[in-house]
Design a protein around this motif. Structure first.
Motif, PDB file in Angstrom:
ATOM      1  N   UNK A  19      13.830 -50.134 -75.176  1.00 54.29           N
ATOM      2  CA  UNK A  19      14.880 -48.982 -76.637  1.00 54.29           C
ATOM      3  C   UNK A  19      13.386 -48.356 -77.078  1.00 54.29           C
ATOM      4  N   UNK A  20      12.492 -48.717 -77.144  1.00 56.99           N
ATOM      5  CA  UNK A  20      11.355 -48.657 -78.235  1.00 56.99           C
ATOM      6  C   UNK A  20      10.642 -47.776 -77.108  1.00 56.99           C
ATOM      7  N   UNK A  21       9.825 -47.185 -75.762  1.00 53.59           N
ATOM      8  CA  UNK A  21       9.327 -46.916 -75.572  1.00 53.59           C
ATOM      9  C   UNK A  21      10.492 -45.489 -74.839  1.00 53.59           C
ATOM     10  N   UNK A  22      12.255 -46.221 -75.147  1.00 54.98           N
ATOM     11  CA  UNK A  22      12.965 -44.878 -74.613  1.00 54.98           C
ATOM     12  C   UNK A  22      12.342 -43.550 -75.831  1.00 54.98           C
ATOM     13  N   UNK A  23      13.109 -44.275 -77.129  1.00 53.43           N
ATOM     14  CA  UNK A  23      12.416 -43.209 -77.839  1.00 53.43           C
ATOM     15  C   UNK A  23      11.392 -42.754 -78.545  1.00 53.43           C
ATOM     16  N   UNK A  24      10.342 -43.337 -78.197  1.00 52.63           N
ATOM     17  CA  UNK A  24       9.013 -42.518 -77.961  1.00 52.63           C
ATOM     18  C   UNK A  24       8.923 -41.876 -77.541  1.00 52.63           C
ATOM     19  N   UNK A  25       9.531 -41.565 -75.902  1.00 50.47           N
ATOM     20  CA  UNK A  25       9.084 -41.161 -74.647  1.00 50.47           C
ATOM     21  C   UNK A  25      10.359 -39.891 -75.502  1.00 50.47           C
ATOM     22  N   UNK A  26      11.858 -40.267 -75.344  1.00 57.41           N
ATOM     23  CA  UNK A  26      12.722 -39.167 -76.002  1.00 57.41           C
ATOM     24  C   UNK A  26      12.763 -38.257 -77.233  1.00 57.41           C
TER      25      UNK A  26
END
Length: 495
Positions: A19-26
């Motif tokens: 979740x966290x890397x996905x949000x950091x990426x998005x």
């Protein structure tokens, strides 16, 4: 060929919590997309000071310009997929070569589209309902042709954004887009309105300075064309900086001049992945073009309202588009690393996030529809345009959550390399399920613009059901990178 890329600002999306890397990426992609729309909103706001004819001209012109842009933009998806999946598979020595050739291919293609679009602009505008001999038609041609001259600059940035997205760096494109928007916002009012009846001078209390500047220069602005000139200028500066960053290696991917030399094998891969993505992305613009022609049957006020409504919708769904692009990278890298389960997990996480966000936004848009539309139009016919535009937001707005989830699922298909599958669902959702019902409601049931609004809303609901059912089958995870040194590319871009 340059050496293997360095780390740059890349986000690790293949290990640990998703979740966290996905949000950091998005999130940077969402912000970048918001800034992208800021270009259009700034143009709409300042051109709106010129009256209904100018706003209607932008509506016609955008339908054509975006159609041509997306025909070439789809090939930038190939850059994202090839970089992401090669990175996930550990083929770092191939990334610079793939990136350089994708840039060369896309820029060359954009030059072709630029020439063709410029030449065919009058015919294309007539095709979607603009009436020759009118002021709207004249303004539309001027804006459209000016924009086509700058398309190569636009695509130099688009491919830069896509390559870094595949690598896992979405912050650098955000910073560059911010610079472009600032430049565009600063020069927009001066190029559009000049030193005569310029709202900027009036708001800041500098009317005397405005009068003096006009007396000295007699510059009353370029009107609608000024918006196009401002956008191209800002894009051109951004394009030069983007290419410089890639050549310097400061963004992780490090290109050498030899990386721009096209080879048959890589061009074939770019085309195999990019052509279906190009058709899918252009389908949305084509759908808007066809809908504009249908709305034109209801009158010029409806066309102006539709132009404003679609711009507002494009802003509202930006979180979905950002998460969809982030999902592309997450799916691409994880499938390259043979982690199909983690790729699916990323898709479900993105869909859940966007559903929650768009429910809240839809409620706000529904209860403030007229106020929102009124921001973008002034003049004698403003009340009619506002009323029609508010109807659009109330009808279409309640289906934003469905449209958002659909975009996320499409991102999963593209990230896996299944761009033909994304193309098929794009055509079904944005053409087949929209156009015939909308036409029937307009032509057979005499519902006017409301018929188009209901046609769009119905299609938004139906398509997410169809694509969602297929997604659950799981066969879309097969488009992966071969780790064998002899292959090192996507084995297929199929469905």
């Amino acid at each position: 060929m340059s050496g293997a890329p360095g780390p740059g600002r890349a986000v690790n999306i293949t290990d640990g919590p998703i979740l966290k890397p996905l949000l950091v990426l998005s999130i940077p992609i969402v912000l970048t997309n918001m800034l992208q729309v800021a270009y259009n909103l700034a143009d709409t706001f300042w051109v709106g000071r010129l009256g209904q004819d100018a706003v209607s001209a932008l509506s016609f012109s955008w339908a054509i310009v975006f159609l041509i842009i997306t025909l070439a933009a789809g090939f930038t998806v190939a850059g994202t997929v090839l970089v992401a999946q090669n990175k996930g598979a550990g083929n770092l020595d191939r990334i610079s070569d793939v990136a350089g050739q994708t840039i060369a291919f896309v820029v060359a293609l954009s030059v072709v589209f630029s020439v063709v679009g410029y030449a065919l602009a009058p015919w294309l505008l007539q095709l979607i309902g603009a009436t020759p001999g009118t002021e709207v038609f004249r303004l539309s041609i001027t804006y459209t042709r000016t924009m086509f001259l700058g398309i190569p600059f636009v695509f130099a940035f688009f491919i830069f954004q896509s390559l870094l997205q595949g690598w896992g760096d979405t912050k650098t494109p955000l910073y560059l887009m911010l610079l472009g928007v600032i430049l565009n916002v600063v020069i927009d009012p001066f190029l559009i309105l000049g030193f005569q009846d310029n709202l900027l001078f009036e708001v800041t209390g500098l009317t005397t300075l405005q009068s003096n500047l006009y007396a000295a220069t007699e510059f009353g602005g370029f009107g609608v064309q000024g918006a196009a000139i401002a956008t191209i200028t800002a894009r051109g500066i951004g394009a030069v900086i983007a290419v410089g960053l890639l050549l310097s290696g400061r963004v992780g991917i490090h290109l050498a001049p030899s990386d721009f030399v096209l080879t048959r094998e890589t061009v074939s891969k770019i085309f195999t992945i990019g052509a279906p993505a190009s058709i899918e992305m252009s389908t949305q613009s084509f759908g808007i073009t066809v809908m504009t022609a249908l709305v034109a049957l209801a009158g010029a006020e409806a066309v102006a309202a539709f132009g404003i409504g679609t711009r507002i919708t494009s802003l509202v769904v930006l979180p979905a588009l950002g998460l969809a692009r982030g999902t592309e990278t997450a799916v691409g890298q994880n499938l390259g690393a043979k982690q199909a389960g983690r790729a699916k997990q990323a898709v479900f996480a993105s869909a859940g996030i966007i559903a929650g966000v768009l429910v809240v936004i839809s409620v706000l848009v529904y209860f403030n529809a007229a106020t929102i539309v009124s921001i973008f139009i002034t003049g004698q016919e403003a009340a009619t345009v506002i009323a029609i535009g508010a109807d659009y937001l109330r009808v279409v707005g309640v289906t934003y959550v469905f449209l958002g989830v659909f975009y996320v699922v499409q991102g999963a298909y593209r990230g896996s390399g299944s761009t033909r599958l994304a193309m098929i669902f794009g055509i079904i959702g944005l053409i087949v399920l929209r156009v015939p019902p909308a036409y029937a409601l307009v032509a057979w049931f005499d519902m006017g613009a409301m018929g188009v609004w209901y046609g769009i809303a119905t299609a938004n609901v139906l398509i997410v059901m169809l694509s969602g059912v297929y997604f659950l089958r799981g066969t879309w995870t097969e488009g992966v990178v071969d780790r064998e040194r002899g292959a090192q590319e996507v084995t297929h871009g199929g469905d």
